[in-house]
Enzyme design. Structure first.
Site, PDB file in Angstrom:
ATOM      1  N   GLY A  73       2.308   3.450  -9.349  1.00 28.81           N
ATOM      2  CA  GLY A  73       1.305   2.440  -9.035  1.00 28.81           C
ATOM      3  C   GLY A  73       0.399   2.872  -7.908  1.00 28.81           C
ATOM      4  N   GLY A  76      -4.647  -0.958  -2.901  1.00 33.31           N
ATOM      5  CA  GLY A  76      -5.537  -0.808  -1.761  1.00 33.31           C
ATOM      6  C   GLY A  76      -4.871  -0.173  -0.559  1.00 33.31           C
ATOM      7  N   GLU A  79      -0.187   4.505  -2.513  1.00 32.50           N
ATOM      8  CA  GLU A  79       0.505   4.743  -3.777  1.00 32.50           C
ATOM      9  C   GLU A  79       1.948   4.247  -3.719  1.00 32.50           C
ATOM     10  OE1 GLU A  79      -0.049   8.996  -4.073  1.00 32.50           O
ATOM     11  OE2 GLU A  79      -1.685   8.726  -5.511  1.00 32.50           O
ATOM     12  N   VAL A  80       2.482   3.976  -4.904  1.00 30.52           N
ATOM     13  CA  VAL A  80       3.886   3.613  -5.040  1.00 30.52           C
ATOM     14  C   VAL A  80       4.550   4.659  -5.927  1.00 30.52           C
ATOM     15  CG1 VAL A  80       5.546   1.861  -5.783  1.00 30.52           C
ATOM     16  CG2 VAL A  80       3.344   1.162  -4.833  1.00 30.52           C
ATOM     17  N   LYS A  97       6.801   2.770  -1.386  1.00 30.40           N
ATOM     18  CA  LYS A  97       5.390   2.508  -1.139  1.00 30.40           C
ATOM     19  C   LYS A  97       4.934   3.307   0.082  1.00 30.40           C
ATOM     20  CE  LYS A  97       3.889  -1.747  -1.373  1.00 30.40           C
ATOM     21  NZ  LYS A  97       3.595  -3.166  -1.005  1.00 30.40           N
ATOM     22  N   ASP A 206      -0.160 -14.754  -1.948  1.00 29.25           N
ATOM     23  CA  ASP A 206      -0.725 -13.923  -3.010  1.00 29.25           C
ATOM     24  C   ASP A 206       0.203 -13.908  -4.218  1.00 29.25           C
ATOM     25  OD1 ASP A 206      -2.612 -12.341  -4.240  1.00 29.25           O
ATOM     26  OD2 ASP A 206      -1.913 -10.473  -3.349  1.00 29.25           O
TER      27      ASP A 206
END
Length: 360
Positions: A73, A76, A79-80, A97, A206
């Protein structure tokens, strides 16, 4: 490698000692829980191999690991990665992460005034202060925080199916209605824990399908607490204020968008939109809604429920399986959760109770 900060206590523990780590209040009682014990094994492994200032990237590329880092993934903040660690001859997958940001350890992050912190550092701090200290089966667990000279690594449990959003978009694995209802109940239980059980109360800010991850059994975990806010004890009642709107378009409660004030009822609104998505198979920003009179998912759902054929709002993949009555009830709960007036919305606990009363 450092330990996650524990609630205030009189004596710090040594991160280099596994014995002290196991005595850390954060993990008290872990031996009676298989899930907690499993996570402890992962973190103990990371502690062991990172105690000598070894770069995480170097560690994960060593030959004793069965595979290299895999990017799963991007966002913003960075990266993961997926990494598979070997612990006692067992391959243990974790998600890592990477957040590029000047170094600071967890104690510094939790001590410094959040207003003075870079927004990415505030997100790291928020993760540590929330899921770094909480334990609930429907919250994604933060296993470790690893500060490095140029970045931070946050190590989580790995969720093999990814996000609810991605699973619904790709249609694999297929989610039948009983599974979707269980996902709704799991998210409601996690939200209830954040709002009513944990102290201080936590407002996620969120909540959306992209931040709900599914484990191997398709059980949901609420993730990404980078925007979450801890509500002080003297502010249990009444709204909190923000300098700008945080969250994702389509899931943001109207009072928050209009006044920059939010409460736990703002999360309930987001949850209502998620319920609508689970039943309709559509998301707020889908182009479909641009072709409707209502122009938005909740308005469209309310109009459908008042029409001669309310089942028209149900995901076509779910129709004809005998669960239409249940799905229409969930759509009604979604409407309750998304009332414009936050005072008219149910609490997360009430929402869970309503969902639990649906026969499944």
């Amino acid at each position: 490698m450092e330990q996650l900060p524990r609630p205030p206590s009189s004596s710090p523990s040594s991160p280099s000692s596994l014995g002290c780590f196991l005595a850390h209040p954060l993990w008290v009682g872990a031996s009676v829980s298989f899930a907690v014990g499993f996570a402890l094994g992962i973190v103990a492994f990371v502690l062991r191999w990172l105690s000598g200032n070894i770069s995480l990237i170097d560690l994960l590329s060593r030959s004793h690991l069965p595979c290299p880092l895999e990017v799963i993934g991007r966002g913003g903040c960075g990266e993961v990665y997926k990494a598979v660690l070997l612990y006692r001859d067992r391959a243990v997958p974790v998600a890592i992460k990477k957040i590029v940001q000047p170094p600071a350890n967890a104690a510094q992050l939790c001590r410094d005034d959040s207003k003075m912190l870079h927004h990415r550092t505030r997100q790291i701090r928020s993760e540590i202060m929330t899921v770094g200290r909480m334990r609930h089966p429907n919250l994604l667990r933060l296993l470790a925080h690893l500060p490095q000279p140029r970045c931070h690594y946050l190590v989580y449990e790995y969720m093999p199916h990814g996000s609810l959003h991605d699973v619904m978009k790709r249609g694999s694995p297929p989610l039948d209605w009983p599974c979707r209802l269980k996902i709704a109940l799991g998210v409601a239980a996690g939200l209830e824990y954040l709002h009513t059980v944990h102290r201080p109360k936590v407002i996620h800010r969120d909540l959306k399908p992209g931040n709900i991850l599914l484990d191997g059994d398709l059980k949901p975990r609420i993730a990404d607490f980078g925007l979450a806010k801890l509500v002080p004890g003297d502010a249990i009642s009444g709204p909190m204020n923000s300098n700008n709107v945080a969250g994702t378009l389509g899931y943001i409660a109207p009072e928050y968008y209009q006044t920059l004030s939010y409460t736990e009822k703002s999360d309930v609104y987001s949850f209502g939109v998620i319920l609508a998505a689970l039943v309709t198979g559509r998301f707020p920003l889908d182009e479909f809604f641009q072709q409707t009179d209502e122009m938005w998912v909740i308005g469209w759902v309310r109009a459908a429920l008042q029409s001669e054929d309310p089942t028209a709002a149900i995901d076509r993949k779910l129709v004809g399986k005998g669960f239409e009555e249940q799905m229409l009830l969930v759509l009604k709960i979604a409407c309750f959760c998304t009332y414009d007036d936050p005072n008219e919305r149910p609490s997360s606990r009430d929402a869970r109770h309503m969902l639990a009363q649906i026969k499944h």
